[in-house]
Design a protein around this motif. Structure first.
Motif, mmCIF file in Angstrom:
data_model
loop_
_atom_site.group_PDB
_atom_site.id
_atom_site.type_symbol
_atom_site.label_atom_id
_atom_site.label_comp_id
_atom_site.label_asym_id
_atom_site.label_seq_id
_atom_site.Cartn_x
_atom_site.Cartn_y
_atom_site.Cartn_z
ATOM 1 N N ASP A 141 0.822 -1.218 0.000
ATOM 2 C CA ASP A 141 0.000 0.000 0.000
ATOM 3 C C ASP A 141 0.856 1.269 0.000
ATOM 4 O O ASP A 141 0.393 2.351 0.351
ATOM 5 C CB ASP A 141 -0.962 0.003 1.192
ATOM 6 C CG ASP A 141 -0.251 0.040 2.542
ATOM 7 O OD1 ASP A 141 0.982 -0.181 2.587
ATOM 8 O OD2 ASP A 141 -0.930 0.293 3.546
ATOM 9 N N GLU A 142 2.115 1.135 -0.429
ATOM 10 C CA GLU A 142 3.055 2.250 -0.381
ATOM 11 C C GLU A 142 3.527 2.583 -1.800
ATOM 12 O O GLU A 142 3.974 1.712 -2.537
ATOM 13 C CB GLU A 142 4.241 1.841 0.503
ATOM 14 C CG GLU A 142 5.152 2.940 0.901
ATOM 15 C CD GLU A 142 6.163 2.471 1.936
ATOM 16 O OE1 GLU A 142 6.509 3.302 2.776
ATOM 17 O OE2 GLU A 142 6.614 1.311 1.918
ATOM 18 N N PHE A 143 3.437 3.864 -2.154
ATOM 19 C CA PHE A 143 3.851 4.331 -3.466
ATOM 20 C C PHE A 143 4.692 5.586 -3.272
ATOM 21 O O PHE A 143 4.240 6.533 -2.620
ATOM 22 C CB PHE A 143 2.633 4.650 -4.339
ATOM 23 C CG PHE A 143 1.735 3.462 -4.540
ATOM 24 C CD1 PHE A 143 1.933 2.599 -5.600
ATOM 25 C CD2 PHE A 143 0.713 3.195 -3.635
ATOM 26 C CE1 PHE A 143 1.119 1.487 -5.770
ATOM 27 C CE2 PHE A 143 -0.111 2.091 -3.802
ATOM 28 C CZ PHE A 143 0.095 1.232 -4.872
ATOM 29 N N VAL A 144 5.910 5.599 -3.817
ATOM 30 C CA VAL A 144 6.802 6.741 -3.643
ATOM 31 C C VAL A 144 7.531 7.045 -4.944
ATOM 32 O O VAL A 144 7.722 6.172 -5.784
ATOM 33 C CB VAL A 144 7.845 6.507 -2.521
ATOM 34 C CG1 VAL A 144 7.189 6.229 -1.188
ATOM 35 C CG2 VAL A 144 8.824 5.406 -2.881
ATOM 36 N N ASN A 145 7.925 8.306 -5.078
ATOM 37 C CA ASN A 145 8.847 8.736 -6.122
ATOM 38 C C ASN A 145 10.147 9.123 -5.443
ATOM 39 O O ASN A 145 10.133 9.840 -4.440
ATOM 40 C CB ASN A 145 8.294 9.947 -6.881
ATOM 41 C CG ASN A 145 7.065 9.607 -7.691
ATOM 42 O OD1 ASN A 145 6.945 8.506 -8.233
ATOM 43 N ND2 ASN A 145 6.145 10.541 -7.785
ATOM 44 N N LEU A 146 11.240 8.652 -5.984
ATOM 45 C CA LEU A 146 12.557 8.932 -5.425
ATOM 46 C C LEU A 146 13.063 10.292 -5.912
ATOM 47 O O LEU A 146 12.919 10.619 -7.088
ATOM 48 C CB LEU A 146 13.529 7.830 -5.852
ATOM 49 C CG LEU A 146 14.901 7.807 -5.202
ATOM 50 C CD1 LEU A 146 14.793 7.573 -3.700
ATOM 51 C CD2 LEU A 146 15.759 6.737 -5.839
ATOM 52 N N GLU A 147 13.623 11.078 -5.002
ATOM 53 C CA GLU A 147 14.252 12.354 -5.344
ATOM 54 C C GLU A 147 15.589 12.428 -4.637
ATOM 55 O O GLU A 147 15.738 11.934 -3.526
ATOM 56 C CB GLU A 147 13.383 13.535 -4.907
ATOM 57 C CG GLU A 147 12.083 13.645 -5.666
ATOM 58 C CD GLU A 147 11.471 15.036 -5.583
ATOM 59 O OE1 GLU A 147 12.230 16.023 -5.508
ATOM 60 O OE2 GLU A 147 10.243 15.108 -5.599
ATOM 61 N N GLU A 148 16.558 13.051 -5.287
ATOM 62 C CA GLU A 148 17.857 13.306 -4.679
ATOM 63 C C GLU A 148 18.105 14.796 -4.793
ATOM 64 O O GLU A 148 18.185 15.334 -5.899
ATOM 65 C CB GLU A 148 18.944 12.479 -5.348
ATOM 66 C CG GLU A 148 18.737 10.985 -5.109
ATOM 67 C CD GLU A 148 19.820 10.111 -5.708
ATOM 68 O OE1 GLU A 148 20.843 10.643 -6.175
ATOM 69 O OE2 GLU A 148 19.633 8.885 -5.695
ATOM 70 N N LEU A 149 18.188 15.464 -3.647
ATOM 71 C CA LEU A 149 18.263 16.918 -3.601
ATOM 72 C C LEU A 149 19.566 17.396 -2.990
ATOM 73 O O LEU A 149 20.084 16.784 -2.048
ATOM 74 C CB LEU A 149 17.112 17.466 -2.746
ATOM 75 C CG LEU A 149 15.695 17.065 -3.107
ATOM 76 C CD1 LEU A 149 14.724 17.605 -2.066
ATOM 77 C CD2 LEU A 149 15.329 17.576 -4.491
ATOM 78 N N THR A 150 20.052 18.526 -3.490
ATOM 79 C CA THR A 150 21.150 19.206 -2.810
ATOM 80 C C THR A 150 20.569 19.849 -1.556
ATOM 81 O O THR A 150 19.342 20.000 -1.426
ATOM 82 C CB THR A 150 21.761 20.301 -3.704
ATOM 83 O OG1 THR A 150 20.772 21.315 -3.916
ATOM 84 C CG2 THR A 150 22.259 19.738 -5.020
ATOM 85 N N LEU A 151 21.430 20.269 -0.646
ATOM 86 C CA LEU A 151 20.960 20.955 0.552
ATOM 87 C C LEU A 151 20.217 22.237 0.173
ATOM 88 O O LEU A 151 19.166 22.536 0.744
ATOM 89 C CB LEU A 151 22.128 21.261 1.495
ATOM 90 C CG LEU A 151 21.782 22.000 2.779
ATOM 91 C CD1 LEU A 151 20.695 21.281 3.582
ATOM 92 C CD2 LEU A 151 23.031 22.209 3.620
ATOM 93 N N THR A 152 20.711 22.961 -0.811
ATOM 94 C CA THR A 152 20.051 24.190 -1.261
ATOM 95 C C THR A 152 18.649 23.880 -1.797
ATOM 96 O O THR A 152 17.688 24.598 -1.479
ATOM 97 C CB THR A 152 20.900 24.904 -2.343
ATOM 98 O OG1 THR A 152 22.171 25.213 -1.778
ATOM 99 C CG2 THR A 152 20.229 26.166 -2.841
ATOM 100 N N GLU A 153 18.527 22.830 -2.586
ATOM 101 C CA GLU A 153 17.206 22.437 -3.106
ATOM 102 C C GLU A 153 16.271 22.031 -1.968
ATOM 103 O O GLU A 153 15.094 22.394 -1.960
ATOM 104 C CB GLU A 153 17.351 21.279 -4.106
ATOM 105 C CG GLU A 153 18.014 21.672 -5.404
ATOM 106 C CD GLU A 153 18.419 20.481 -6.263
ATOM 107 O OE1 GLU A 153 18.471 20.659 -7.498
ATOM 108 O OE2 GLU A 153 18.705 19.384 -5.717
#
Length: 184
Positions: A141-153
């Motif tokens: 029941d879990e759906f996610v999109n992966l993101e990789e962010l800089t600290l500034t973002e």
């Protein structure tokens, strides 16, 4: 015993669900009067501040029904019965992101809403990340999109309320502090 302690006179579980249970308690207050408390019992959780070798913060975007919207968060999940927090952190990191880590360090633990819940979250810093070929699957029941962010973002996401939960805001502020003092 603290002079502020409330003595439980009676406790009744009125709901038991998959994640939480709700108890109504009759308590005696420090002044001798009585009151009621509604208490959510939770098994506890972990949250993982995962940072890549490129200094990107691994996050997941996920719909949160209680908020009726998506938010971006650090990976997290609840402890299974008898599970150690570090084991849970490694499991949740892999399930939600496909990453495994070489180094896992407990940063802190905190109660999320002590006015009505006993949920404690253990926040870990994960480094030495690598993608696992056949990683563990998300819960059904879990759906996610992966993101990789800089600290500034990530800081911009906080400002724009895309990051809008305490554990992730803590993680971003932790990294800001580490950057400011020149460590980690």
């Amino acid at each position: 015993m603290s002079s502020l302690e409330e003595k439980t006179l009676h406790s009744e579980e009125i709901f038991s669900g998959k994640v939480i249970s709700l108890h109504v308690q009759d308590v005696e207050l420090p002044n001798g009067k009585q009151s009621k408390r509604e208490i959510i019992k939770h098994p506890g959780a972990v949250a993982i501040l995962a940072v890549t070798d490129e200094n990107k913060i691994v996050m997941v975007e996920q719909y949160r029904k209680a908020l009726e919207r998506t938010i971006v968060e650090i990976p997290a999940g609840k402890l299974e019965k008898g599970e150690q927090p570090e084991v849970c952190a490694r499991r949740e990191l892999e399930e939600e992101t496909g990453y495994v880590c070489e180094n896992l360090e407990l940063l802190t633990s905190f109660y999320t809403s002590p006015g009505f819940a006993d949920e404690i979250v253990h926040v870990y810093l994960a480094k030495g990340l690598s993608k696992k070929e056949n990683s563990a699957a998300l819960d059904e029941d879990e759906f996610v999109n992966l993101e990789e962010l800089t600290l500034t973002e990530a800081m911009k996401y906080v400002e724009d309320q895309k990051i809008y939960d305490a554990k992730t805001a803590f993680a971003v502020q932790y990294l800001q502090l580490q950057e400011a003092i020149g460590s980690k």
